[in-house]
Design a protein around this motif. Structure first.
Motif, short mmCIF file in Angstrom:
data_model
loop_
_atom_site.label_atom_id
_atom_site.label_comp_id
_atom_site.label_asym_id
_atom_site.label_seq_id
_atom_site.Cartn_x
_atom_site.Cartn_y
_atom_site.Cartn_z
N TYR A 4 36.51 46.86 50.83
CA TYR A 4 35.82 45.58 50.82
C TYR A 4 36.72 44.52 51.44
O TYR A 4 37.93 44.53 51.20
N SER B 112 36.95 41.59 50.52
CA SER B 112 37.51 40.82 49.40
C SER B 112 38.80 41.43 48.84
O SER B 112 39.55 40.76 48.14
N GLU C 219 41.71 39.24 49.62
CA GLU C 219 41.75 37.88 49.10
C GLU C 219 42.78 37.76 47.98
O GLU C 219 43.28 38.75 47.47
N SER D 119 39.97 44.03 43.27
CA SER D 119 38.87 43.47 44.02
C SER D 119 37.75 43.08 43.06
O SER D 119 37.48 43.76 42.09
N GLU E 190 34.76 43.24 43.82
CA GLU E 190 33.68 44.18 44.13
C GLU E 190 33.70 45.36 43.17
O GLU E 190 32.70 46.00 42.96
#
Length: 138
Positions: free
Chosen positions: A29, A31, A34, A135, A137
């Motif tokens: 992902y 993300s 991040e 994550s 996700e």
């Protein structure tokens, strides 16, 4: 007996092909990059922020470790071996496909990583990067 064994192995194959729990765990992902991003054992960092993708290197590079994706970035940027590096690539992108990440910093710098654990990615040279964050996700 042969039919029974064939049926058994066919069932095993079917279960193995339909068990996506491990594959879902290793799904890449955007993300994932991040927050804290990823860091390798040479203290090189890649992180996605609101400004773009930040690449940092706070180590004297040389022959002491395998050449990582980030070392290749530094070479393309003509950064001397002893110089620290910290740059945000504002128009950079991250795309994913299965467990792979494709990072484009600019038209000349493209990187690839693969998710090999819940918080571990690896570049094509076999250098692993870790994150402290999970994550959102997952």
């Amino acid at each position: 007996m042969k039919k029974l064994m064939l049926l058994f192995f066919s069932a095993l194959l079917l279960v193995a092909c339909t068990d996506n729990s491990n594959n879902d765990e290793l799904k890449a992902y955007v993300s994932d990059f991040e927050n804290s991003g990823f860091i390798n054992n040479s203290n090189q960092i890649i992180v996605l922020s609101e400004e773009g993708i930040r690449i940092s290197s706070h180590v004297q590079r040389g022959k002491s470790h395998r050449k990582s994706n980030i070392d290749k970035v530094l070479e393309k940027e003509n950064i001397p071996l002893t110089q620290q590096f910290n740059k945000v690539y504002k128009d950079a992108t991250i795309k994913t496909d299965g467990s792979k990440y494709y990072v484009t910093l600019d038209e000349n710098i493209k990187l690839e990583f693969e998710k090999v654990g819940l918080r571990i990615i690896e570049d094509p040279e076999g250098v692993e990067y870790y994150t402290q964050e999970y994550s959102e996700e997952n």
